[in-house]
Design an enzyme around this catalytic site. Structure first.
Site, PDB file in Angstrom:
ATOM      1  N   ARG A 190       0.852  -1.191   0.000  1.00 52.99           N
ATOM      2  CA  ARG A 190       0.000   0.000   0.000  1.00 52.99           C
ATOM      3  C   ARG A 190       0.885   1.237   0.000  1.00 52.99           C
ATOM      4  NH1 ARG A 190      -3.045  -1.968   5.469  1.00 52.99           N
ATOM      5  NH2 ARG A 190      -3.700  -4.008   4.703  1.00 52.99           N
ATOM      6  N   ASP A 245       0.518   5.451   0.939  1.00 56.21           N
ATOM      7  CA  ASP A 245      -0.368   6.362   1.661  1.00 56.21           C
ATOM      8  C   ASP A 245      -0.864   7.489   0.759  1.00 56.21           C
ATOM      9  OD1 ASP A 245      -0.152   5.036   4.100  1.00 56.21           O
ATOM     10  OD2 ASP A 245       1.653   6.129   4.660  1.00 56.21           O
ATOM     11  N   TYR A 301      12.741   2.717  -3.096  1.00 55.63           N
ATOM     12  CA  TYR A 301      11.986   3.957  -2.928  1.00 55.63           C
ATOM     13  C   TYR A 301      12.933   5.139  -3.089  1.00 55.63           C
ATOM     14  CZ  TYR A 301       7.847   1.726  -0.779  1.00 55.63           C
ATOM     15  OH  TYR A 301       6.705   0.983  -0.533  1.00 55.63           O
ATOM     16  N   ARG A 361       9.628   7.490   5.403  1.00 51.60           N
ATOM     17  CA  ARG A 361       9.354   8.876   5.811  1.00 51.60           C
ATOM     18  C   ARG A 361       9.959   9.194   7.174  1.00 51.60           C
ATOM     19  NH1 ARG A 361       3.039   9.218   5.024  1.00 51.60           N
ATOM     20  NH2 ARG A 361       3.384  11.209   6.126  1.00 51.60           N
TER      21      ARG A 361
END
Length: 248
Positions: free
Chosen positions: A51, A53, A111, A200
Protein backbone atom coordinates in the site's frame (compact mmCIF):
# COMPACT_ATOMS: atom_id res chain seq x y z
CA UNK A 1 -8.46 -17.77 -15.89
CA UNK A 2 -5.18 -16.07 -16.85
CA UNK A 3 -3.34 -14.05 -14.20
CA UNK A 4 -2.02 -10.68 -15.34
CA UNK A 5 0.82 -8.75 -13.77
CA UNK A 6 1.01 -5.01 -14.48
CA UNK A 7 3.53 -2.29 -13.67
CA UNK A 8 1.72 0.97 -13.04
CA UNK A 9 2.72 4.55 -12.23
CA UNK A 10 0.56 7.13 -10.51
CA UNK A 11 0.57 10.67 -9.23
CA UNK A 12 -0.60 10.24 -5.65
CA UNK A 13 -1.67 13.87 -5.16
CA UNK A 14 -5.41 13.30 -5.56
CA UNK A 15 -5.54 9.77 -4.20
CA UNK A 16 -6.32 8.80 -0.65
CA UNK A 17 -3.66 6.09 -0.94
CA UNK A 18 -3.50 2.83 -2.89
CA UNK A 19 -5.91 0.61 -0.99
CA UNK A 20 -9.68 0.73 -1.47
CA UNK A 21 -11.54 2.75 1.16
CA UNK A 22 -15.24 3.52 1.39
CA UNK A 23 -16.10 7.03 0.11
CA UNK A 24 -12.49 7.85 -0.81
CA UNK A 25 -10.69 8.01 -4.17
CA UNK A 26 -7.94 5.38 -4.26
CA UNK A 27 -5.69 3.82 -6.90
CA UNK A 28 -7.14 0.36 -6.33
CA UNK A 29 -10.69 1.72 -6.48
CA UNK A 30 -10.12 3.51 -9.80
CA UNK A 31 -8.29 0.57 -11.35
CA UNK A 32 -10.99 -1.89 -10.35
CA UNK A 33 -13.63 0.48 -11.76
CA UNK A 34 -11.85 0.28 -15.14
CA UNK A 35 -11.58 -3.51 -14.98
CA UNK A 36 -15.29 -3.72 -14.14
CA UNK A 37 -16.09 -1.71 -17.29
CA UNK A 38 -13.87 -4.00 -19.37
CA UNK A 39 -15.43 -7.10 -17.80
CA UNK A 40 -19.15 -6.42 -18.49
CA UNK A 41 -19.80 -4.98 -15.06
CA UNK A 42 -18.32 -7.91 -13.12
CA UNK A 43 -15.90 -7.14 -10.30
CA UNK A 44 -12.21 -8.02 -10.58
CA UNK A 45 -10.01 -7.49 -7.52
CA UNK A 46 -6.42 -6.32 -7.90
CA UNK A 47 -3.57 -7.06 -5.50
CA UNK A 48 -0.67 -4.63 -5.11
CA UNK A 49 2.94 -5.14 -4.04
CA UNK A 50 2.11 -2.96 -1.04
CA UNK A 51 0.00 0.00 0.00
CA UNK A 52 1.07 3.58 -0.51
CA UNK A 53 -0.37 6.36 1.66
CA UNK A 54 -2.33 9.43 0.56
CA UNK A 55 -0.12 11.77 -1.47
CA UNK A 56 2.59 9.15 -2.15
CA UNK A 57 3.58 8.53 -5.79
CA UNK A 58 4.67 5.44 -7.70
CA UNK A 59 6.79 4.95 -10.80
CA UNK A 60 6.85 1.16 -10.55
CA UNK A 61 4.00 -0.20 -8.44
CA UNK A 62 3.22 -3.83 -9.33
CA UNK A 63 -0.26 -5.35 -9.26
CA UNK A 64 -1.83 -8.64 -10.30
CA UNK A 65 -5.37 -9.68 -11.16
CA UNK A 66 -7.22 -12.59 -12.74
CA UNK A 67 -9.09 -11.74 -15.94
CA UNK A 68 -11.57 -14.14 -17.59
CA UNK A 69 -9.95 -14.09 -21.01
CA UNK A 70 -6.54 -13.99 -22.62
CA UNK A 71 -5.99 -10.73 -24.46
CA UNK A 72 -3.12 -9.55 -26.63
CA UNK A 73 -0.78 -7.88 -24.11
CA UNK A 74 -0.31 -4.50 -25.79
CA UNK A 75 -4.07 -4.23 -26.34
CA UNK A 76 -4.68 -5.06 -22.71
CA UNK A 77 -2.09 -2.49 -21.59
CA UNK A 78 -3.50 0.16 -23.93
CA UNK A 79 -7.09 -0.47 -22.81
CA UNK A 80 -6.15 -0.17 -19.14
CA UNK A 81 -3.91 2.83 -19.74
CA UNK A 82 -6.50 4.82 -21.69
CA UNK A 83 -9.50 3.91 -19.55
CA UNK A 84 -7.97 4.56 -16.12
CA UNK A 85 -7.87 8.20 -14.97
CA UNK A 86 -5.09 10.48 -16.24
CA UNK A 87 -3.15 10.26 -12.97
CA UNK A 88 -2.59 6.51 -13.49
CA UNK A 89 -0.38 5.09 -16.25
CA UNK A 90 -0.11 1.41 -17.14
CA UNK A 91 3.48 0.83 -18.23
CA UNK A 92 3.61 -2.90 -18.84
CA UNK A 93 1.32 -5.95 -18.75
CA UNK A 94 2.29 -9.62 -18.84
CA UNK A 95 0.69 -12.99 -18.13
CA UNK A 96 2.19 -14.81 -15.15
CA UNK A 97 1.68 -18.18 -13.46
CA UNK A 98 -1.34 -18.72 -11.22
CA UNK A 99 1.05 -18.94 -8.27
CA UNK A 100 2.40 -15.41 -8.70
CA UNK A 101 1.39 -12.92 -6.01
CA UNK A 102 2.29 -9.23 -6.30
CA UNK A 103 2.66 -8.82 -2.56
CA UNK A 104 3.92 -12.11 -1.16
CA UNK A 105 6.64 -12.80 -3.73
CA UNK A 106 8.45 -9.46 -3.48
CA UNK A 107 12.18 -9.81 -2.79
CA UNK A 108 13.29 -6.19 -3.14
CA UNK A 109 11.86 -2.67 -3.28
CA UNK A 110 13.41 0.67 -4.16
CA UNK A 111 11.99 3.96 -2.93
CA UNK A 112 13.13 7.50 -3.55
CA UNK A 113 12.33 10.59 -1.54
CA UNK A 114 12.63 14.14 -2.88
CA UNK A 115 13.22 17.12 -0.60
CA UNK A 116 12.95 20.70 -1.82
CA UNK A 117 15.62 22.72 0.05
CA UNK A 118 15.39 25.82 -2.17
CA UNK A 119 14.78 29.32 -0.88
CA UNK A 120 12.05 30.19 -1.52
CA UNK A 121 10.31 26.84 -1.89
CA UNK A 122 9.24 26.02 -5.42
CA UNK A 123 5.46 26.22 -5.96
CA UNK A 124 5.89 23.68 -8.79
CA UNK A 125 7.29 21.03 -6.46
CA UNK A 126 4.73 21.36 -3.70
CA UNK A 127 2.98 18.07 -4.56
CA UNK A 128 6.15 16.24 -5.63
CA UNK A 129 8.80 17.04 -3.00
CA UNK A 130 8.68 17.56 0.75
CA UNK A 131 9.93 21.01 1.82
CA UNK A 132 12.72 21.45 4.38
CA UNK A 133 13.52 25.13 5.06
CA UNK A 134 16.63 24.62 7.25
CA UNK A 135 20.33 24.20 6.36
CA UNK A 136 21.42 20.58 5.70
CA UNK A 137 24.99 19.27 6.01
CA UNK A 138 24.83 16.49 3.43
CA UNK A 139 28.03 14.86 4.75
CA UNK A 140 26.38 14.38 8.15
CA UNK A 141 23.41 12.76 6.42
CA UNK A 142 25.71 10.43 4.47
CA UNK A 143 27.58 9.52 7.65
CA UNK A 144 24.30 8.59 9.35
CA UNK A 145 23.07 6.51 6.41
CA UNK A 146 26.02 4.10 6.64
CA UNK A 147 24.56 2.75 9.91
CA UNK A 148 21.23 1.92 8.25
CA UNK A 149 22.77 -0.67 5.93
CA UNK A 150 22.37 -4.35 6.77
CA UNK A 151 19.78 -6.31 8.71
CA UNK A 152 18.20 -4.66 11.74
CA UNK A 153 15.00 -4.57 13.76
CA UNK A 154 13.56 -1.23 12.57
CA UNK A 155 10.86 -0.91 15.25
CA UNK A 156 12.12 2.63 16.03
CA UNK A 157 11.39 3.64 12.43
CA UNK A 158 7.88 2.19 12.21
CA UNK A 159 4.69 4.20 12.79
CA UNK A 160 1.99 2.88 15.09
CA UNK A 161 -1.00 1.31 13.39
CA UNK A 162 0.84 -1.56 11.73
CA UNK A 163 -0.20 -5.17 12.26
CA UNK A 164 3.22 -6.49 11.21
CA UNK A 165 4.94 -8.22 14.11
CA UNK A 166 8.32 -9.01 12.55
CA UNK A 167 10.06 -5.66 12.11
CA UNK A 168 13.41 -7.03 10.93
CA UNK A 169 14.34 -5.72 7.49
CA UNK A 170 17.51 -5.56 5.38
CA UNK A 171 18.61 -2.35 3.67
CA UNK A 172 21.00 -2.95 0.77
CA UNK A 173 21.43 0.63 -0.36
CA UNK A 174 20.88 4.03 1.25
CA UNK A 175 22.23 7.20 -0.29
CA UNK A 176 21.48 10.86 -0.90
CA UNK A 177 22.42 13.21 -3.76
CA UNK A 178 21.87 16.89 -4.49
CA UNK A 179 20.82 18.17 -7.89
CA UNK A 180 22.95 20.60 -9.92
CA UNK A 181 21.09 23.65 -8.67
CA UNK A 182 21.61 22.41 -5.09
CA UNK A 183 17.97 23.11 -4.26
CA UNK A 184 16.79 19.48 -4.05
CA UNK A 185 17.89 16.34 -2.23
CA UNK A 186 17.18 12.87 -3.62
CA UNK A 187 17.25 10.01 -1.12
CA UNK A 188 17.33 6.40 -2.40
CA UNK A 189 16.55 3.34 -0.25
CA UNK A 190 16.69 -0.22 -1.54
CA UNK A 191 15.84 -3.19 0.67
CA UNK A 192 13.95 -6.45 1.06
CA UNK A 193 10.95 -4.54 2.39
CA UNK A 194 9.97 -1.51 4.46
CA UNK A 195 7.68 -0.99 7.44
CA UNK A 196 4.70 1.35 7.76
CA UNK A 197 5.94 4.93 7.11
CA UNK A 198 9.54 3.69 7.58
CA UNK A 199 11.05 5.66 4.69
CA UNK A 200 9.35 8.88 5.81
CA UNK A 201 10.59 8.43 9.39
CA UNK A 202 14.11 7.66 8.14
CA UNK A 203 14.11 10.83 6.03
CA UNK A 204 12.71 12.94 8.88
CA UNK A 205 15.45 11.59 11.17
CA UNK A 206 18.25 12.08 8.63
CA UNK A 207 17.20 15.67 7.89
CA UNK A 208 17.27 16.44 11.60
CA UNK A 209 20.79 14.98 11.77
CA UNK A 210 21.84 16.98 8.72
CA UNK A 211 20.58 20.10 10.47
CA UNK A 212 22.61 19.34 13.60
CA UNK A 213 19.60 18.80 15.86
CA UNK A 214 20.37 15.08 16.24
CA UNK A 215 23.75 13.35 16.44
CA UNK A 216 24.56 11.72 13.09
CA UNK A 217 26.27 8.79 14.85
CA UNK A 218 23.19 7.86 16.89
CA UNK A 219 21.44 5.53 14.40
CA UNK A 220 22.76 2.30 16.05
CA UNK A 221 21.52 3.54 19.44
CA UNK A 222 18.07 4.44 18.00
CA UNK A 223 17.80 1.02 16.31
CA UNK A 224 18.84 -0.83 19.49
CA UNK A 225 16.25 1.00 21.62
CA UNK A 226 13.26 -0.18 19.50
CA UNK A 227 11.52 3.05 20.50
CA UNK A 228 9.75 5.22 17.91
CA UNK A 229 10.12 8.26 20.21
CA UNK A 230 13.90 8.30 19.72
CA UNK A 231 13.73 8.70 15.93
CA UNK A 232 12.94 11.98 14.17
CA UNK A 233 9.64 13.24 12.74
CA UNK A 234 7.76 11.63 9.85
CA UNK A 235 8.53 13.48 6.59
CA UNK A 236 5.55 14.59 4.48
CA UNK A 237 4.16 12.03 2.00
CA UNK A 238 4.43 14.05 -1.23
CA UNK A 239 8.20 13.49 -1.49
CA UNK A 240 7.91 9.70 -1.55
CA UNK A 241 8.03 7.54 -4.70
CA UNK A 242 7.84 3.76 -5.04
CA UNK A 243 10.35 3.33 -7.86
CA UNK A 244 10.81 -0.42 -8.43
CA UNK A 245 9.63 -3.78 -7.12
CA UNK A 246 11.62 -6.96 -7.83
CA UNK A 247 10.56 -10.59 -7.71
CA UNK A 248 12.33 -13.95 -7.56
Amino acid sequence: MPRYKAIIAYDGTNFNGFQTQPDARTVQGEFEKTLRKMNNGKTITIFGSGRTDAGVHAEGQVIHFDYPQTRELERMRYALDTQTPKDIAVKKVEIVSDEFHARYHVIEKTYQFRVDIGKPRSPFKRFYASYFPYPVDIEKVRRAMIDLLGTHDFTSFCASGTEVEDKVRTIYEANVETNEAEDELLFTFRGDGFLYKMIRILVGTLLKMGNGRMDETSIPEIIAAKDRNLAGPTAHPEGLYLVEVKYE
